[in-house]
Design a protein around this motif. Structure first.
Motif, PDB file in Angstrom:
ATOM      1  N   UNK A  92       0.828  -1.207   0.000  1.00  0.00           N
ATOM      2  CA  UNK A  92       0.000   0.000   0.000  1.00  0.00           C
ATOM      3  C   UNK A  92       0.866   1.262   0.000  1.00  0.00           C
ATOM      4  N   UNK A  93       1.935   1.249   0.784  1.00  0.00           N
ATOM      5  CA  UNK A  93       2.839   2.400   0.837  1.00  0.00           C
ATOM      6  C   UNK A  93       3.521   2.626  -0.506  1.00  0.00           C
ATOM      7  N   UNK A  94       3.914   1.548  -1.160  1.00  0.00           N
ATOM      8  CA  UNK A  94       4.669   1.648  -2.409  1.00  0.00           C
ATOM      9  C   UNK A  94       3.794   1.905  -3.628  1.00  0.00           C
ATOM     10  N   UNK A  95       2.499   1.483  -3.576  1.00  0.00           N
ATOM     11  CA  UNK A  95       1.678   1.544  -4.785  1.00  0.00           C
ATOM     12  C   UNK A  95       0.357   2.298  -4.616  1.00  0.00           C
ATOM     13  N   UNK A  96      -0.045   2.565  -3.394  1.00  0.00           N
ATOM     14  CA  UNK A  96      -1.359   3.145  -3.069  1.00  0.00           C
ATOM     15  C   UNK A  96      -2.503   2.192  -3.375  1.00  0.00           C
ATOM     16  N   UNK A  97      -2.223   0.942  -3.693  1.00  0.00           N
ATOM     17  CA  UNK A  97      -3.252  -0.085  -3.874  1.00  0.00           C
ATOM     18  C   UNK A  97      -3.344  -0.884  -2.581  1.00  0.00           C
ATOM     19  N   UNK A  98      -4.521  -1.393  -2.284  1.00  0.00           N
ATOM     20  CA  UNK A  98      -4.742  -2.139  -1.043  1.00  0.00           C
ATOM     21  C   UNK A  98      -5.031  -3.607  -1.315  1.00  0.00           C
ATOM     22  N   UNK A  99      -4.438  -4.464  -0.517  1.00  0.00           N
ATOM     23  CA  UNK A  99      -4.744  -5.891  -0.550  1.00  0.00           C
ATOM     24  C   UNK A  99      -5.926  -6.079   0.398  1.00  0.00           C
ATOM     25  N   UNK A 100      -7.085  -6.451  -0.166  1.00  0.00           N
ATOM     26  CA  UNK A 100      -8.319  -6.502   0.620  1.00  0.00           C
ATOM     27  C   UNK A 100      -8.757  -7.917   0.985  1.00  0.00           C
ATOM     28  N   UNK A 101      -8.177  -8.919   0.339  1.00  0.00           N
ATOM     29  CA  UNK A 101      -8.520 -10.307   0.645  1.00  0.00           C
ATOM     30  C   UNK A 101      -7.462 -11.220   0.037  1.00  0.00           C
ATOM     31  N   UNK A 102      -7.437 -12.443   0.541  1.00  0.00           N
ATOM     32  CA  UNK A 102      -6.595 -13.486  -0.036  1.00  0.00           C
ATOM     33  C   UNK A 102      -7.471 -14.723  -0.178  1.00  0.00           C
ATOM     34  N   UNK A 103      -7.440 -15.329  -1.362  1.00  0.00           N
ATOM     35  CA  UNK A 103      -8.149 -16.575  -1.608  1.00  0.00           C
ATOM     36  C   UNK A 103      -7.130 -17.697  -1.469  1.00  0.00           C
ATOM     37  N   UNK A 104      -7.426 -18.628  -0.566  1.00  0.00           N
ATOM     38  CA  UNK A 104      -6.525 -19.760  -0.335  1.00  0.00           C
ATOM     39  C   UNK A 104      -7.362 -21.022  -0.380  1.00  0.00           C
ATOM     40  N   UNK A 105      -7.066 -21.882  -1.333  1.00  0.00           N
ATOM     41  CA  UNK A 105      -7.899 -23.060  -1.577  1.00  0.00           C
ATOM     42  C   UNK A 105      -9.318 -22.562  -1.803  1.00  0.00           C
ATOM     43  N   UNK A 106     -10.265 -22.965  -0.986  1.00  0.00           N
ATOM     44  CA  UNK A 106     -11.657 -22.494  -1.128  1.00  0.00           C
ATOM     45  C   UNK A 106     -12.011 -21.503  -0.038  1.00  0.00           C
ATOM     46  N   UNK A 107     -11.015 -21.010   0.689  1.00  0.00           N
ATOM     47  CA  UNK A 107     -11.245 -20.088   1.803  1.00  0.00           C
ATOM     48  C   UNK A 107     -10.950 -18.656   1.384  1.00  0.00           C
ATOM     49  N   UNK A 108     -11.745 -17.728   1.902  1.00  0.00           N
ATOM     50  CA  UNK A 108     -11.521 -16.303   1.681  1.00  0.00           C
ATOM     51  C   UNK A 108     -11.045 -15.706   2.992  1.00  0.00           C
ATOM     52  N   UNK A 109      -9.868 -15.115   2.967  1.00  0.00           N
ATOM     53  CA  UNK A 109      -9.358 -14.393   4.130  1.00  0.00           C
ATOM     54  C   UNK A 109      -9.576 -12.918   3.824  1.00  0.00           C
ATOM     55  N   UNK A 110     -10.624 -12.339   4.420  1.00  0.00           N
ATOM     56  CA  UNK A 110     -10.974 -10.946   4.164  1.00  0.00           C
ATOM     57  C   UNK A 110     -10.141 -10.025   5.050  1.00  0.00           C
ATOM     58  N   UNK A 111      -9.754  -8.901   4.503  1.00  0.00           N
ATOM     59  CA  UNK A 111      -9.014  -7.862   5.231  1.00  0.00           C
ATOM     60  C   UNK A 111      -7.820  -8.412   6.000  1.00  0.00           C
ATOM     61  N   UNK A 112      -6.907  -9.104   5.315  1.00  0.00           N
ATOM     62  CA  UNK A 112      -5.753  -9.652   6.035  1.00  0.00           C
ATOM     63  C   UNK A 112      -4.906  -8.516   6.600  1.00  0.00           C
ATOM     64  N   UNK A 113      -4.442  -8.706   7.822  1.00  0.00           N
ATOM     65  CA  UNK A 113      -3.607  -7.695   8.470  1.00  0.00           C
ATOM     66  C   UNK A 113      -2.156  -7.822   8.059  1.00  0.00           C
ATOM     67  N   UNK A 114      -1.317  -6.903   8.532  1.00  0.00           N
ATOM     68  CA  UNK A 114       0.097  -6.914   8.151  1.00  0.00           C
ATOM     69  C   UNK A 114       0.842  -8.166   8.602  1.00  0.00           C
ATOM     70  N   UNK A 115       0.326  -8.876   9.612  1.00  0.00           N
ATOM     71  CA  UNK A 115       1.017 -10.086  10.084  1.00  0.00           C
ATOM     72  C   UNK A 115       0.554 -11.349   9.351  1.00  0.00           C
ATOM     73  N   UNK A 116      -0.388 -11.209   8.407  1.00  0.00           N
ATOM     74  CA  UNK A 116      -0.843 -12.351   7.615  1.00  0.00           C
ATOM     75  C   UNK A 116       0.333 -12.931   6.841  1.00  0.00           C
ATOM     76  N   UNK A 117       0.489 -14.257   6.861  1.00  0.00           N
ATOM     77  CA  UNK A 117       1.611 -14.923   6.185  1.00  0.00           C
ATOM     78  C   UNK A 117       1.120 -15.562   4.884  1.00  0.00           C
ATOM     79  N   UNK A 118       1.768 -15.195   3.777  1.00  0.00           N
ATOM     80  CA  UNK A 118       1.423 -15.730   2.467  1.00  0.00           C
ATOM     81  C   UNK A 118       1.885 -17.175   2.321  1.00  0.00           C
ATOM     82  N   UNK A 119       1.135 -17.936   1.507  1.00  0.00           N
ATOM     83  CA  UNK A 119       1.517 -19.288   1.112  1.00  0.00           C
ATOM     84  C   UNK A 119       1.555 -19.349  -0.409  1.00  0.00           C
ATOM     85  N   UNK A 120       2.331 -20.281  -0.931  1.00  0.00           N
ATOM     86  CA  UNK A 120       2.382 -20.476  -2.382  1.00  0.00           C
ATOM     87  C   UNK A 120       0.978 -20.740  -2.899  1.00  0.00           C
ATOM     88  N   UNK A 121       0.668 -20.193  -4.043  1.00  0.00           N
ATOM     89  CA  UNK A 121      -0.614 -20.352  -4.736  1.00  0.00           C
ATOM     90  C   UNK A 121      -1.765 -19.567  -4.117  1.00  0.00           C
TER      91      UNK A 121
END
Length: 146
Positions: A92-121
């Motif tokens: 967000x700081x670098x692009x002014x775009x916001x990451x508002x959710x992450x889709x993982x398998x069939x799960x939706x993680x809405x509004x992930x915080x800064x401590x959210x850890x990404x997984x491959x895929x």
């Protein structure tokens, strides 16, 4: 494109209407059939395909804010952010775009915080301008330019 060589898609119109479309095998630009979908049918189709109703809501937001886009960005397995926190991207700081959710398998993680850890895929859902979304895509791919 299905494994049988058929091309299908869902067209989401600005007025909220959605059509399931089937394209001609011999002419991929020609639509053989367009089937209008009710909201319930579109939701059921989205569930089958692993998407989320949340994306439709974000699409509605996009219609209200000129120049604001919503995009799904696949996190490549080789991304330097696999196993790292969202905050490390400084997206967000670098692009002014916001990451508002992450889709993982069939799960939706809405509004992930800064401590959210990404997984491959993971599939990142971001909102911003075209330039900002391109920036998020570059960041997640490992481009370190600011």
């Amino acid at each position: 494109m299905t494994s049988s060589g058929r091309t299908v898609g869902v067209v989401s119109h600005r007025n909220g209407r959605r059509d399931l479309v089937l394209y001609d095998v011999d002419d991929p630009d020609a639509c053989l059939a367009a089937i209008p979908l009710t909201d319930d049918e579109a939701e059921a189709l989205a569930d089958v395909l692993g998407a989320s109703l949340m994306l439709g809501q974000l699409s509605g937001l996009r219609q209200q804010a000129a120049g604001l886009l919503t995009e799904q960005i696949a996190l490549p397995a080789g991304s330097p952010f696999v196993g790292r926190q969202l905050g490390d991207t400084r997206a967000r700081t670098r692009t002014s775009a916001s990451i508002v959710a992450v889709l993982r398998d069939r799960e939706v993680i809405a509004s992930p915080g800064p401590s959210f850890v990404f997984e491959a895929n993971d599939v990142v859902v971001a909102v911003g301008t075209r330039h900002g979304l391109d920036g998020v895509t570059a960041i997640l791919a490992g481009d370190t330019r600011d």
